[in-house]
Design a protein around this motif. Structure first.
Motif, PDB file in Angstrom:
ATOM      1  N   CYS A  68      -2.780 -12.954  40.171  1.00 12.75           N
ATOM      2  CA  CYS A  68      -4.088 -12.440  39.710  1.00 12.75           C
ATOM      3  C   CYS A  68      -3.934 -11.001  39.220  1.00 12.75           C
ATOM      4  O   CYS A  68      -3.293 -10.177  39.874  1.00 12.75           O
ATOM      5  CB  CYS A  68      -5.086 -12.494  40.862  1.00 12.75           C
TER       6      CYS A  68
ATOM      7  N   TYR B  52      -6.632 -19.129  37.991  1.00 12.66           N
ATOM      8  CA  TYR B  52      -5.489 -18.693  37.191  1.00 12.66           C
ATOM      9  C   TYR B  52      -4.219 -19.369  37.706  1.00 12.66           C
ATOM     10  O   TYR B  52      -3.956 -19.372  38.912  1.00 12.66           O
ATOM     11  CB  TYR B  52      -5.357 -17.173  37.292  1.00 12.66           C
TER      12      TYR B  52
ATOM     13  N   GLY C 148     -13.673 -18.421  38.704  1.00 15.00           N
ATOM     14  CA  GLY C 148     -12.495 -19.151  39.160  1.00 15.00           C
ATOM     15  C   GLY C 148     -12.795 -20.604  39.500  1.00 15.00           C
ATOM     16  O   GLY C 148     -11.882 -21.384  39.748  1.00 15.00           O
TER      17      GLY C 148
ATOM     18  N   CYS D  47     -13.578 -11.947  45.362  1.00 13.38           N
ATOM     19  CA  CYS D  47     -13.072 -13.270  44.993  1.00 13.38           C
ATOM     20  C   CYS D  47     -12.179 -13.761  46.128  1.00 13.38           C
ATOM     21  O   CYS D  47     -11.291 -13.045  46.572  1.00 13.38           O
ATOM     22  CB  CYS D  47     -12.289 -13.234  43.681  1.00 13.38           C
TER      23      CYS D  47
ATOM     24  N   TRP E 108     -10.601  -8.423  45.021  1.00 17.65           N
ATOM     25  CA  TRP E 108     -10.786  -9.606  45.882  1.00 17.65           C
ATOM     26  C   TRP E 108     -11.768  -9.370  47.014  1.00 17.65           C
ATOM     27  O   TRP E 108     -12.517 -10.253  47.389  1.00 17.65           O
ATOM     28  CB  TRP E 108      -9.444 -10.032  46.487  1.00 17.65           C
TER      29      TRP E 108
ATOM     30  N   ALA F 164      -7.737 -16.108  45.553  1.00 16.48           N
ATOM     31  CA  ALA F 164      -6.361 -15.626  45.800  1.00 16.48           C
ATOM     32  C   ALA F 164      -5.318 -16.318  44.931  1.00 16.48           C
ATOM     33  O   ALA F 164      -4.274 -16.770  45.416  1.00 16.48           O
ATOM     34  CB  ALA F 164      -6.013 -15.790  47.287  1.00 16.48           C
ATOM     35  N   CYS F 165      -5.564 -16.407  43.639  1.00 14.48           N
ATOM     36  CA  CYS F 165      -4.585 -17.022  42.726  1.00 14.48           C
ATOM     37  C   CYS F 165      -3.329 -16.135  42.678  1.00 14.48           C
ATOM     38  O   CYS F 165      -3.434 -14.924  42.425  1.00 14.48           O
ATOM     39  CB  CYS F 165      -5.137 -17.114  41.319  1.00 14.48           C
TER      40      CYS F 165
ATOM     41  N   GLY G 161     -12.622 -10.061  40.064  1.00 15.09           N
ATOM     42  CA  GLY G 161     -13.467 -10.799  40.987  1.00 15.09           C
ATOM     43  C   GLY G 161     -13.984 -12.108  40.361  1.00 15.09           C
ATOM     44  O   GLY G 161     -13.617 -12.485  39.277  1.00 15.09           O
TER      45      GLY G 161
HETATM   46  S1  SF4 Z   1      -7.507 -14.917  38.903  1.00 11.44           S
HETATM   47 FE1  SF4 Z   1      -9.740 -14.899  39.020  1.00 11.44          FE
HETATM   48  S2  SF4 Z   1     -10.233 -16.610  40.371  1.00 11.44           S
HETATM   49 FE2  SF4 Z   1      -8.077 -16.150  40.711  1.00 11.44          FE
HETATM   50  S3  SF4 Z   1      -7.993 -14.675  42.424  1.00 11.44           S
HETATM   51 FE3  SF4 Z   1      -8.062 -13.472  40.526  1.00 11.44          FE
HETATM   52  S4  SF4 Z   1     -10.220 -13.025  40.198  1.00 11.44           S
HETATM   53 FE4  SF4 Z   1     -10.111 -14.740  41.639  1.00 11.44          FE
END
Ligand code: SF4
Length: 186
Positions: free
Chosen positions: A28, A125, A95, A21, A34, A24-25, A67
């Protein structure tokens, strides 16, 4: 993969976490997922394992989280085509928002995946909007999109129970599934 899981959708479910992913919220819960690295599973074999895991554990539901599974939408599409008939309820986390996926941010395969998914939980997120009443979601900006409206009532009854956390032991490791409150963030 873990089964049977009850904290990420109604009923008994097989849950699969994909690696990778780039969003990079902050906060997370799974930053270890990631990196887009590691061996790529062969989808037909993975489908067989999912099917067998579901049969052994009496699961009708499948949850795919990460992810962000939509960041590898070609592979996700191949997998969903293999297992669509094996599960009556397929829930996928991404995401991206539903609108972004429909606009092609996850490629043509992402758009095609929407035909095979029953419920999509969408959006990045936002740790400032993590509220305990956001069942199945990390933060209130994320939406639960009923792409198959026939499942909405079952999901609403399930969500009325509030957030659920479960723990599983695997050797020396304890794995917690479900949506945690903000104080448990990474
Ligand atoms: S919360 Fe979800 S979309 Fe955001 S970095 Fe984590 S895995 Fe990715």
């Amino acid at each position: 993969m873990i089964a049977p899981v009850h904290s990420l959708g109604p009923g008994e479910r097989v849950c699969l976490w994909t690696q990778g992913c780039r969003k990079a919220c902050p906060g997370c819960i799974a930053p270890e997922l990631w990196e887009h690295t590691g061996p790529q599973a062969e989808e037909e074999m993975l489908a067989r394992i999912l099917r067998e895991t579901a049969r052994r554990n009496g699961c009708r539901g499948l949850t795919v989280s990460g992810g962000d599974p939509m960041e590898q939408s070609d592979a996700l599409l191949r997998l969903l085509r293999y297992v669509r008939e094996d599960f009556s309820d397929i829930l996928v986390y991404t995401g991206w928002t539903l609108e972004e996926v429909r606009d092609g941010r996850a490629g043509e395969a992402g758009i095609e995946c929407l035909r095979l998914i029953d419920v999509l939980v969408d959006g990045r997120y936002d740790r400032e909007r993590n509220r305990p009443d956001c069942v199945l979601r990390g933060s209130e900006n994320q939406k639960i999109c009923f792409l198959n409206p026939a499942l909405e009532e079952e999901y609403r009854s399930y969500m009325a129970r509030g957030r659920i956390l479960e723990s599983f032991t695997h050797g020396d490791t304890v794995i917690v599934t479900g949506i945690p409150d903000r104080r448990m963030e990474a």
